[in-house]
Design an enzyme around this catalytic site. Structure first.
Site: not given
Length: 345
Positions: A7-8, A105
């Site tokens: 997840d960024m 994601e």
DNA sequence: TCTGGGGTCCTATAGCCT
DNA sequence: TCTGAGGCTATAGGACCC
């Protein structure tokens, strides 16, 4: 099974800070067309902005009141998509078993990779950081459900491993809201039943859950609270529908404006599906009134089409089914029952 | 006073068919 | 012929996700 969820961190805001380094360290809010006085909501807030209470889905005007000195920027999907592709290309070098879960994601099945989970995660973080200057948070667990919860546990720039043995000690104390699929409504419903944590949810018998939430959701909650999830990674998906909608800057009662807007939206949708090579059979028109009451009307055609004339006509027929006693806040159109055009099928 | 836009999936209901 | 039980499709609404 070893599933990794990546997840960024504050993705949109971080991408903007790459382009505009002078914003680094300032509160940055991405949303709408960048004007915090107009209608729109927050897509992403940088961690500095979150300190002021700004978060995703909050009206921009509210964010502006909480943090008037923040930098407000419009959403630039094209830029974020380019960056997203760059990151997914890196991920694809680790495995082909990838599920893309939105623009920032992804799930990776790393069961067959002959390296420890932590090493893989650290290598992914390093590659992404080196090649994009962006950070991410990673969760690793025996399934998607737990991997996603794990990636959220130590944000930003985190790395969290959850095993089956951790469920009681590390998952059960968390609020039910951390379960994917539990939103505000389900959370409130569970609260009424005296349930706040995942552990409390796990104490409920199956029949109580299916009675309250239906067969499908009840089963899901029962299993999820125990950390059980057997859902496979979806490595490829075909679109099911395509649509466009717009919220007017001010509520509208002029039917002419509504009709013209619907015509424009329909033509955009037709361009979209043609570009992707699809025809459609069902047209759904959506109207949201000034009091936020939302209604839809749908019509299904006998055979699939991508003809603007036919689809616009069908959209207008749907529109005629509405009663316009209140001003209109939003108008939208969506086409579904998509079929790939051409030889293959 | 506020509450976007792109989607997916689920449920309920109604009509039609076997 | 009447009465269901199911299955299937279309429609409407709603919860949820990023």
């Amino acid at each position: 099974m070893r599933i990794l969820h990546i997840d960024m961190d504050a993705f949109f805001a971080s991408v903007e800070e790459l382009r505009r380094p002078e914003f680094i360290g300032k509160p940055v809010v991405i949303g709408g067309n960048g004007d915090p006085i107009k209608r729109g909501v927050v897509s992403t807030a940088s961690y500095e902005a979150r300190k002021f209470g700004v978060h995703s889905a909050m009206p921009l005007r509210t964010a502006h009141k909480l943090c008037p000195d923040a930098v407000f920027l419009p959403v630039d999907y094209e830029e974020y998509s380019r960056m997203s592709e760059k990151i997914k290309d890196i991920l694809r070098e680790f495995t082909t078993i990838i599920e893309e879960a939105g623009i920032d994601e992804a799930f990776l099945d790393i069961s067959e990779i002959d390296t420890s989970s932590e090493e893989i995660a650290k290598e992914i973080k390093k590659r992404i950081k080196d090649e994009t200057r962006l950070t991410c948070s990673i969760g690793i667990a025996p399934n998607k459900l737990l991997a996603k919860i794990a990636s959220d546990m130590q944000k930003p720039n985190g790395l969290t491993v959850i095993t089956k043995g951790d469920i009681e000690s590390r998952i059960w104390p968390l609020p039910v809201r951390k379960i994917w699929g539990v939103g505000p409504k389900t959370e409130a419903c569970l609260k009424d039943m005296g349930i706040r944590t995942i552990g409390e949810l796990a104490s409920l018998p199956l029949d109580k859950l299916t009675e309250r939430f239906g067969e499908s959701s009840g089963d899901y909650l029962y299993n999820a609270s125990r950390g059980v999830d057997e859902s496979p990674l979806i490595t490829h998906r075909e679109p099911k529908s395509s649509g466009r909608e717009t919220t007017f800057e001010k509520d509208v009662d002029d039917l002419q404006v509504i009709t013209e807007t619907l015509a424009e939206l329909t033509s955009e949708v037709v361009d979209d599906i043609k570009e992707e090579g699809y025809k459609c059979r069902t047209v759904t028109v959506k109207v949201r009134f000034s009091d936020f009451e939302t209604h839809t009307k749908a019509k299904t055609l006998y055979k699939p089409t991508d003809s603007l004339k036919k689809l616009r006509k069908t959209a207008f027929e749907c529109l005629k089914g509405f009663e316009f006693k209140k001003k209109v806040r939003l108008i939208g159109v969506r086409v579904s029952k998509l079929e790939k055009v051409g030889n293959g099928n």
